[in-house]
Design a protein around this motif. Structure first.
Motif, short mmCIF file in Angstrom:
data_model
loop_
_atom_site.label_atom_id
_atom_site.label_comp_id
_atom_site.label_asym_id
_atom_site.label_seq_id
_atom_site.Cartn_x
_atom_site.Cartn_y
_atom_site.Cartn_z
N LEU A 24 -10.54 32.16 -22.99
CA LEU A 24 -9.59 31.25 -22.34
C LEU A 24 -8.82 30.44 -23.39
CD1 LEU A 24 -11.82 29.92 -19.42
CD2 LEU A 24 -10.43 32.00 -19.53
N LEU A 25 -9.53 30.01 -24.41
CA LEU A 25 -8.87 29.28 -25.49
C LEU A 25 -7.87 30.18 -26.22
CD1 LEU A 25 -8.56 26.77 -27.28
CD2 LEU A 25 -10.53 27.57 -28.61
N GLY A 26 -8.28 31.43 -26.45
CA GLY A 26 -7.38 32.36 -27.12
C GLY A 26 -6.13 32.62 -26.30
N LEU A 27 -6.27 32.80 -25.00
CA LEU A 27 -5.10 33.00 -24.14
C LEU A 27 -4.19 31.78 -24.14
CD1 LEU A 27 -6.82 34.77 -21.09
CD2 LEU A 27 -5.15 35.80 -22.65
N PHE A 67 2.57 34.22 -19.57
CA PHE A 67 1.26 34.72 -19.15
C PHE A 67 1.25 36.24 -18.99
CE2 PHE A 67 3.11 33.29 -14.99
CZ PHE A 67 3.10 34.50 -14.32
N MET A 68 2.41 36.85 -18.76
CA MET A 68 2.45 38.31 -18.70
C MET A 68 2.23 38.91 -20.08
SD MET A 68 2.63 39.56 -15.68
CE MET A 68 2.92 41.24 -16.24
N VAL A 69 2.84 38.32 -21.10
CA VAL A 69 2.65 38.80 -22.48
C VAL A 69 1.19 38.63 -22.89
CG1 VAL A 69 3.15 38.29 -24.89
CG2 VAL A 69 5.01 38.55 -23.28
N ALA A 70 0.65 37.44 -22.61
CA ALA A 70 -0.74 37.17 -22.99
C ALA A 70 -1.70 38.12 -22.28
CB ALA A 70 -1.09 35.71 -22.68
N GLY A 71 -1.55 38.25 -20.97
CA GLY A 71 -2.45 39.13 -20.21
C GLY A 71 -2.27 40.59 -20.55
N MET A 72 -1.02 41.03 -20.71
CA MET A 72 -0.74 42.43 -21.03
C MET A 72 -1.25 42.79 -22.41
SD MET A 72 0.72 45.01 -19.52
CE MET A 72 1.06 46.68 -20.04
N GLY A 73 -0.96 41.94 -23.40
CA GLY A 73 -1.43 42.22 -24.76
C GLY A 73 -2.95 42.19 -24.85
N TRP A 74 -3.55 41.25 -24.16
CA TRP A 74 -5.02 41.13 -24.16
C TRP A 74 -5.67 42.36 -23.54
CZ3 TRP A 74 -6.74 36.66 -26.48
CH2 TRP A 74 -8.12 36.40 -26.45
N ALA A 75 -5.17 42.77 -22.38
CA ALA A 75 -5.75 43.91 -21.68
C ALA A 75 -5.52 45.22 -22.44
CB ALA A 75 -5.15 44.02 -20.28
N THR A 76 -4.33 45.38 -23.03
CA THR A 76 -4.04 46.61 -23.76
C THR A 76 -4.90 46.73 -25.00
OG1 THR A 76 -1.74 46.50 -22.99
CG2 THR A 76 -2.20 47.97 -24.83
N SER A 77 -5.09 45.63 -25.71
CA SER A 77 -5.94 45.66 -26.89
C SER A 77 -7.38 46.00 -26.52
CB SER A 77 -5.88 44.31 -27.62
OG SER A 77 -6.60 44.36 -28.83
N GLU A 78 -7.86 45.43 -25.42
CA GLU A 78 -9.21 45.76 -24.95
C GLU A 78 -9.31 47.23 -24.57
OE1 GLU A 78 -12.17 43.65 -21.82
OE2 GLU A 78 -10.51 44.79 -20.94
N LEU A 91 -4.06 31.88 -14.57
CA LEU A 91 -4.88 30.70 -14.27
C LEU A 91 -4.88 29.72 -15.43
CD1 LEU A 91 -7.94 32.44 -12.55
CD2 LEU A 91 -6.35 30.85 -11.47
N VAL A 92 -4.98 30.22 -16.65
CA VAL A 92 -4.95 29.35 -17.83
C VAL A 92 -3.61 28.63 -17.91
CG1 VAL A 92 -4.99 29.29 -20.36
CG2 VAL A 92 -6.62 30.72 -19.11
N TRP A 93 -2.53 29.35 -17.60
CA TRP A 93 -1.20 28.73 -17.61
C TRP A 93 -1.10 27.65 -16.54
CZ3 TRP A 93 2.67 28.80 -13.84
CH2 TRP A 93 3.90 28.29 -14.24
#
Length: 230
Positions: free
Chosen positions: A83-86, A101-112, A154-156
């Motif tokens: 959550l802190l990273g996002l 939040f789309m960039v954060a979520g998309m980049g996070w999910a793609t990297s995972e 949610l973080v946003w």
């Protein structure tokens, strides 16, 4: 035949990511490299989590298939670093709120997706024998995409000062449930004895419910605030 199965699994896992990137408007803002930076933040966050887990929660040999609830609870607590990273990603992205939040979520999910599923699919899905677990793995990657985008939203929402105060407890509850989702999954496996398909369905329903609630809270925000640049 094995390569065909591998291609199906890869398509099932990766094409939804491309569709979300194209249809969400990220491609119009040329947000590719921003997503790459978000993916790099994911890798750095996971490295820090691994160091914390190795230092404070070393692996122990537990006999049988018993579930160490206390140990798993403490390990899941480390996921609050996500959550802190996002949050840090979104504070460093210039653009509209939806882009953040789309960039954060998309980049996070793609990297995972790349770090956790490429090698298993490449090694396992090309095997001689057909196995449904790789199809389930591909479906689960789509569930993770919805989960990470919802978490970023949610973080946003939590970081904004103009959000209705009555929404804060719901936001916090969803974030906590998201962090402890692995523990809930382990409890379902050991206590309830859910099979692989039922477990995937349960994770999908849990993620969809959380995502719909998050979307409803986002839609309650006035349009001018949704399109704001902070």
């Amino acid at each position: 035949m094995t390569f065909f199965h591998f291609g199906n699994c890869v398509a099932l896992a990766y094409i939804p990511y491309a569709i979300v990137y194209k249809c969400s408007g990220l491609s119009e803002y040329n947000a590719f490299w921003k997503c790459v930076k978000a993916g790099g933040a994911y890798l750095f966050t996971q490295l820090c989590k691994m160091m914390v887990l190795a230092t404070f929660f070393p692996a122990t040999d537990s006999g049988g298939n018993s579930l160490d609830i206390t140990g798993e609870f403490l390990k899941c607590t480390v996921d609050f670093a996500d959550l802190l990273g996002l949050h840090l990603i979104m504070t460093r992205i210039a653009g509209k709120s939806q882009l953040k939040f789309m960039v954060a979520g998309m980049g996070w999910a793609t990297s995972e997706l790349i770090m956790t599923r490429v090698i298993p699919l490449w090694v396992g899905a090309r095997g001689v024998e057909f196995d449904w677990k790789y199809v389930q793995m591909s479906f689960d990657s789509n569930v993770s995409l919805v989960h990470h985008i919802s978490t970023a939203m949610l973080v946003w929402l939590y970081s904004r000062n103009d959000v209705n105060k009555s929404m804060i407890p719901v936001i916090v509850s969803l974030l906590v449930l998201g962090c402890y989702r692995p523990l809930i999954v382990e409890i379902l496996i050991h206590a309830v004895g859910l099979g692989s398909w039922m477990l995937l369905i349960a994770k999908t329903l849990f993620t969809l419910c959380g995502g719909l609630i998050t979307l409803q809270m986002y839609l309650r925000i006035p349009t001018q605030l949704q399109n704001s640049y902070y």
